[in-house]
Design an enzyme around this catalytic site. Structure first.
Site, mmCIF file in Angstrom:
data_model
loop_
_atom_site.group_PDB
_atom_site.id
_atom_site.type_symbol
_atom_site.label_atom_id
_atom_site.label_comp_id
_atom_site.label_asym_id
_atom_site.label_seq_id
_atom_site.Cartn_x
_atom_site.Cartn_y
_atom_site.Cartn_z
ATOM 1 N N HIS A 13 0.820 -1.213 0.000
ATOM 2 C CA HIS A 13 0.000 0.000 0.000
ATOM 3 C C HIS A 13 0.856 1.266 0.000
ATOM 4 O O HIS A 13 2.035 1.254 0.387
ATOM 5 C CB HIS A 13 -0.953 0.011 1.198
ATOM 6 C CG HIS A 13 -0.255 0.086 2.534
ATOM 7 N ND1 HIS A 13 0.318 1.237 3.017
ATOM 8 C CD2 HIS A 13 -0.044 -0.857 3.483
ATOM 9 C CE1 HIS A 13 0.844 1.014 4.201
ATOM 10 N NE2 HIS A 13 0.640 -0.261 4.517
ATOM 11 N N SER A 21 1.078 5.730 4.508
ATOM 12 C CA SER A 21 -0.059 5.927 5.408
ATOM 13 C C SER A 21 0.275 6.975 6.467
ATOM 14 O O SER A 21 1.434 7.360 6.643
ATOM 15 C CB SER A 21 -0.438 4.610 6.087
ATOM 16 O OG SER A 21 0.577 4.234 7.009
ATOM 17 N N SER A 22 -0.762 7.394 7.175
ATOM 18 C CA SER A 22 -0.566 8.416 8.215
ATOM 19 C C SER A 22 0.366 7.917 9.311
ATOM 20 O O SER A 22 1.210 8.671 9.811
ATOM 21 C CB SER A 22 -1.931 8.825 8.809
ATOM 22 O OG SER A 22 -2.634 7.693 9.302
ATOM 23 N N TRP A 23 0.272 6.657 9.692
ATOM 24 C CA TRP A 23 1.149 6.135 10.741
ATOM 25 C C TRP A 23 2.543 5.850 10.211
ATOM 26 O O TRP A 23 3.499 5.847 10.986
ATOM 27 C CB TRP A 23 0.542 4.890 11.383
ATOM 28 C CG TRP A 23 -0.587 5.235 12.334
ATOM 29 C CD1 TRP A 23 -1.181 6.456 12.490
ATOM 30 C CD2 TRP A 23 -1.221 4.346 13.248
ATOM 31 N NE1 TRP A 23 -2.176 6.387 13.448
ATOM 32 C CE2 TRP A 23 -2.221 5.092 13.929
ATOM 33 C CE3 TRP A 23 -1.085 2.996 13.554
ATOM 34 C CZ2 TRP A 23 -3.051 4.522 14.895
ATOM 35 C CZ3 TRP A 23 -1.909 2.432 14.515
ATOM 36 C CH2 TRP A 23 -2.871 3.181 15.185
ATOM 37 N N ASN A 24 2.698 5.617 8.908
ATOM 38 C CA ASN A 24 4.040 5.582 8.321
ATOM 39 C C ASN A 24 4.723 6.922 8.533
ATOM 40 O O ASN A 24 5.883 7.002 8.958
ATOM 41 C CB ASN A 24 3.979 5.300 6.821
ATOM 42 C CG ASN A 24 3.655 3.864 6.471
ATOM 43 O OD1 ASN A 24 3.043 3.591 5.443
ATOM 44 N ND2 ASN A 24 4.055 2.923 7.312
ATOM 45 N N ARG A 59 -5.976 1.325 4.631
ATOM 46 C CA ARG A 59 -4.853 1.866 3.873
ATOM 47 C C ARG A 59 -4.519 1.007 2.651
ATOM 48 O O ARG A 59 -4.113 1.528 1.608
ATOM 49 C CB ARG A 59 -3.625 2.028 4.774
ATOM 50 C CG ARG A 59 -3.141 0.771 5.484
ATOM 51 C CD ARG A 59 -2.118 1.129 6.556
ATOM 52 N NE ARG A 59 -1.539 -0.046 7.221
ATOM 53 C CZ ARG A 59 -2.056 -0.634 8.290
ATOM 54 N NH1 ARG A 59 -3.194 -0.169 8.816
ATOM 55 N NH2 ARG A 59 -1.456 -1.682 8.848
ATOM 56 N N GLU A 118 -2.738 -7.413 8.024
ATOM 57 C CA GLU A 118 -1.409 -7.282 8.617
ATOM 58 C C GLU A 118 -1.323 -8.048 9.937
ATOM 59 O O GLU A 118 -2.351 -8.392 10.553
ATOM 60 C CB GLU A 118 -1.099 -5.798 8.839
ATOM 61 C CG GLU A 118 0.320 -5.487 9.285
ATOM 62 C CD GLU A 118 1.381 -5.937 8.278
ATOM 63 O OE1 GLU A 118 1.408 -7.140 7.975
ATOM 64 O OE2 GLU A 118 2.192 -5.101 7.841
#
Length: 288
Positions: free
Chosen positions: A88, A91-94, A138, A162
């Site tokens: 993917h 992402s925001s948490w990445n 995501r 995940e």
């Protein structure tokens, strides 16, 4: 050990020539049988040109990959298959350097959406029969952008979710290292032995990946697309190659990275490409 000379036998005679020139200059009729003999070794290897052409078209130039890996299906497939795996987009948490795991609170960012669009454009000339995705947002959002305007509906598989990382999920890496030093260090340095109350997330992920492969490979079609997460992608790649959980961190996959596997009818895998990212930096188009 290298070859100095090859003996080339055709219906028109035999000759011994330096190995490089053999392949540059030799021209054969379609009915010819080619016999190569290395000056250092034996026995002879004989193949018709029809057999060479057939095998090359099936395996992308490699002679064969039968038995190179263990079957993921334990039964014959209706056809050989090609499977394209994509991680993917960002992402925001990445961006926030948080542990994501199976949480669905991390969403695709604007940058991640652009990465998904780059993937879509890079694969526009490839005809896929089906697209599988993790249902976590995501990955789901990435798959929807890549699969845009294709006719077949997306297929969401729980087996593509995940890894579940319990109390670490949602924590910034720096905080997880400080608050849970033992657990966090084990997850980072010895992930196969990371456990919570007797549960080993990574070992479970290997079983999940095997289930995902069975679901994907048993679906009708010859060219499949899969969009999911980094850890499950590592597990998918390793299980296809016969590697155990202890090899988890031997594989890395970038956001939007593309990997490709070929499967023969026995369900045995050959890795064709790993973590291709040229499309992230240019208007590169893939055709394979």
């Amino acid at each position: 050990m290298g070859c100095r000379f090859l003996t080339v036998s055709t219906p028109f005679g035999s000759t011994s020539i330096p190995e490089p020139e053999c392949f540059r200059n030799l021209q054969l009729r379609s009915s010819a049988t080619v016999r190569f003999r290395c000056s250092f070794s034996s026995p002879d290897v004989s193949l018709t040109t029809e057999e060479l052409e057939k095998d090359a078209s099936m395996t992308g130039g490699a002679y064969d990959f039968k038995g190179a890996t263990t079957s993921l299906t334990n039964k014959l497939l209706s056809s050989s298959k090609k499977v394209t795996l994509i991680r993917h987009g960002l992402s925001s948490w990445n961006e926030e350097s948080k542990v994501q795991g199976s949480s669905d609170l991390s969403v695709l960012t604007e940058t991640g959406a652009r990465q998904a669009e780059r993937c879509r454009k890079a694969l526009v000339n490839i005809s896929f029969d089906q697209c599988f995705s993790s249902p976590i947002s995501r990955a789901k959002s990435t798959a929807e952008l890549i699969w845009h305007e294709r006719e077949e509906p997306l297929i969401f598989l729980d087996s593509l979710k995940e890894a579940h990382l319990f109390f670490l999920e949602g924590m910034k890496n720096v905080d997880a290292r400080r608050i849970y030093p033992k657990e966090y260090t084990t997850w980072r340095e010895d992930p196969a032995n990371f456990s919570v109350n007797g549960v080993y997330p990574l070992r479970n992920l290997w079983g999940t990946a095997s289930q995902a492969w069975r679901e994907i490979l048993s679906t009708p079609g010859e060219n499949m697309l899969v969009v999911t997460h980094k850890s499950i992608l590592r597990a998918l790649i390793c299980t296809a190659l016969g590697l155990g959980p202890e090899r988890f961190r031997a594989i890395d996959v970038n956001n939007g990275g593309i990997s490709v596997f070929n499967f023969n009818k026995k369900g045995e895998a050959m890795l064709q490409s790993l973590n291709m990212t040229a499309h992230m930096y240019s208007d590169h188009l893939y055709l394979y």
